[in-house]
Scaffold this motif. Structure first.
Motif, PDB file in Angstrom:
ATOM      1  N   UNK A 145       0.735  -1.292   0.143  1.00 36.60           N
ATOM      2  CA  UNK A 145       0.045   0.078   0.120  1.00 36.60           C
ATOM      3  C   UNK A 145       0.817   1.335  -0.144  1.00 36.60           C
ATOM      4  N   UNK A 146       1.764   1.318  -0.790  1.00 41.29           N
ATOM      5  CA  UNK A 146       2.629   2.418  -0.856  1.00 41.29           C
ATOM      6  C   UNK A 146       3.836   2.784  -0.086  1.00 41.29           C
ATOM      7  N   UNK A 147       4.006   1.783   0.892  1.00 46.38           N
ATOM      8  CA  UNK A 147       5.177   2.014   1.766  1.00 46.38           C
ATOM      9  C   UNK A 147       6.489   2.040   1.380  1.00 46.38           C
ATOM     10  N   UNK A 148       7.281   2.736   1.594  1.00 46.07           N
ATOM     11  CA  UNK A 148       8.709   2.859   0.894  1.00 46.07           C
ATOM     12  C   UNK A 148       9.679   1.969   2.095  1.00 46.07           C
ATOM     13  N   UNK A 149      10.408   1.345   1.273  1.00 45.61           N
ATOM     14  CA  UNK A 149      11.644   0.479   2.095  1.00 45.61           C
ATOM     15  C   UNK A 149      12.629   0.366   1.380  1.00 45.61           C
ATOM     16  N   UNK A 150      13.965  -0.082   2.079  1.00 43.82           N
ATOM     17  CA  UNK A 150      15.158  -0.230   1.323  1.00 43.82           C
ATOM     18  C   UNK A 150      15.192  -1.658   0.929  1.00 43.82           C
ATOM     19  N   UNK A 151      15.394  -2.073  -0.273  1.00 42.50           N
ATOM     20  CA  UNK A 151      15.399  -3.200  -0.999  1.00 42.50           C
ATOM     21  C   UNK A 151      16.711  -3.699  -1.197  1.00 42.50           C
ATOM     22  N   UNK A 152      17.458  -4.678  -0.493  1.00 42.79           N
ATOM     23  CA  UNK A 152      18.863  -5.220  -0.605  1.00 42.79           C
ATOM     24  C   UNK A 152      19.083  -6.183  -1.662  1.00 42.79           C
TER      25      UNK A 152
END
Length: 476
Positions: A326-333
């Motif tokens: 639902x649009x949450x931003x996270x750091x993808x490794x």
């Protein structure tokens, strides 16, 4: 709802017990066939260990995958297919557990083959017997809920036929009531009009009825019927009233549910409904799989880290903002597979994008390093994403997490892709991801996954992903 859930749990316990019996007998047959004589499995540690592992897996499959949801309505052929699917899941899980604990040295492939054949035959047979037994005591016996249907005279035949097809196996329609007394005695779909709404209360007081289901469109304007149903409820008879939700006719009924928020009764609409049991099962699967994957990542990091450093300038791990649920931003490794200025050079290469739509994909991307080509081909570059799984940003199985610049260009229909947690793998990855050149096809696969989600589907995708990774298909 409580009674329904109680019966479903009882069914799962019965099927688990019969499945355990099939596991034990199949294991006994497998060892006996392998050694050519009767083999007492109960005095050896290895077969007992197998039975305990398979039993735990069977409990998980029956209670958390929804595999038994349509159990009563399946035919013999479909039941055999289901038993084969269960056998595949059990054996795959057993092999993975033995591999992880270095127990494959004492396993024999022929024993596993004998076990699989025996289990499919025994489990499909026992399931068919259980089905016949349950139908005999519920559909034809005193344990079924006796249901009386209230329908409109102009469409009672269609309403009863449609309702009876979708009826819970623990319920039995005993008759129909309409507002037209002249229809009494008429039959439809094996059901008889046994009274009119005018004398419905009299029928309920003098006959055995457990439940009244109101399919009438005119319920709101029929005060007499409302009074009758109020009296029925006071008598202890359950009353179910169909709600006409024409606003949501375009979507499957499984997307629409009644909910309570505080003291407010609501009609909730969502593509991503999950029961607490299934949600717990997905979390357990993510945590256990994420933990195993993280340990594998650590092993690769020790070996691969220095190689990536020597091959090109830049960090070992690459992190990129991605859009989650639902649009949450996270750091993808990821393990870095491109040169350090890859993001800056992306704009120069947009004209060579091979995907039609809002994704970027290029087969001979000049930004990819020598080591990067290998780790992308083998999907090793995605191992650091197990960190995201343990953090709760991603799931083992889900949709592909879009980049921020892709997401801001989405139309409303595309944003449904992020209504669930993104995954390390998904239908797109196991459907030949590099061969899919149209973004709308990616969306279609993601929506197919979301609309048909189940734990069993997740297990199938994980197994297909292992196959894809081992044979190097779909990744470029």
């Amino acid at each position: 709802m409580y009674i329904k859930n109680k019966r479903e749990s009882l069914l799962n316990y019965i099927l688990t017990a019969s499945g355990l019996f099939s596991i034990v007998i199949s294991m006994l047959i497998a060892y006996s066939c392998y050694f050519g004589h009767f083999f007492n499995i109960f005095i050896y540690a290895t077969p007992i260990k197998y039975i305990l592992i398979l039993g735990a897996e069977l409990f998980f499959v029956n209670f958390f995958t929804g595999l038994n949801r349509s159990f009563i309505y399946r035919g013999i052929y479909r039941e055999a297919i289901t038993a084969a699917e269960i056998a595949l899941v059990l054996i795959s899980g057993l092999i993975l557990i033995l591999f992880w604990f270095h127990g494959l040295t004492d396993s024999r492939r022929l024993i596993v083959t004998y076990f699989a054949i025996g289990f499919v035959i025994l489990d499909s047979a026992s399931r068919s017997v259980i089905k016949l037994f349950l139908l005999s005591i519920f559909k034809k016996g005193k344990f079924a809920s006796r249901v009386l249907v209230v329908a409109d005279p102009d469409d009672f035949r269609l309403a009863v036929r449609t309702f009876d097809k979708e009826l819970d196996w623990t319920r039995n329609v005993i008759g129909v009531s309409t507002s037209d007394p002249s229809l009494i005695g008429k039959r439809t779909h094996g059901k008889k009009v046994i009274c009119s709404n005018e004398n419905l209360l009299k029928y309920l007081t003098r006959n055995s009825v457990d439940e009244v289901v109101v399919l009438s469109k005119y319920y709101d304007s029929d005060e007499s019927l409302k009074d009758t149903l109020s009296n029925a409820e006071e008598m202890g008879i359950k009353v179910d009233i169909k709600v006409n939700l024409t606003l949501f006719d375009y979507m499957p009924s499984s997307f629409v549910k009644f909910d309570k928020i505080g003291n407010v009764q609501c009609i909730s609409v969502s593509r991503t409904y999950m029961s607490h049991k299934k949600l717990l099962a997905k979390h357990l699967m993510d945590f256990s799989g994420g933990l195993v994957g993280f340990l594998i990542f650590c092993c690769f990091y020790v070996v691969l880290g220095p190689i990536i450093k020597l091959d090109s300038k830049g960090p070992i791990l690459f992190s990129q903002p991605r859009v989650g649920k639902n649009g949450r931003i996270f750091k993808c490794y990821k393990f870095r597979s491109m040169c350090a200025d890859a993001e800056a050079r992306k704009k120069e290469l947009m004209s060579k994008n091979e995907v039609d739509g809002l994704m970027f994909k290029m087969q001979d991307d000049p930004r990819i390093t020598r080591v990067g080509r290998f780790i992308r081909k083998t999907s090793i570059d995605e191992l650091p994403q197990f960190i995201n799984v343990l953090k709760g940003d991603m799931s083992l199985v889900g949709t592909r997490p879009p980049t921020v610049d892709e997401y801001v260009k989405y139309e409303p229909k595309h944003k449904a892709r992020v209504s669930m947690l993104p995954g390390l793998t998904g239908l797109w990855q196991v459907s030949g991801r590099s061969d899919i050149k149209n973004f709308e096809d990616v969306v279609r696969l993601d929506m197919k996954y979301i609309d048909n989600w189940s734990i069993l589907l997740d297990i199938k995708i994980v197994l297909l992903t292992i196959k894809v990774v081992l044979f190097g298909k779909g990744a470029k």
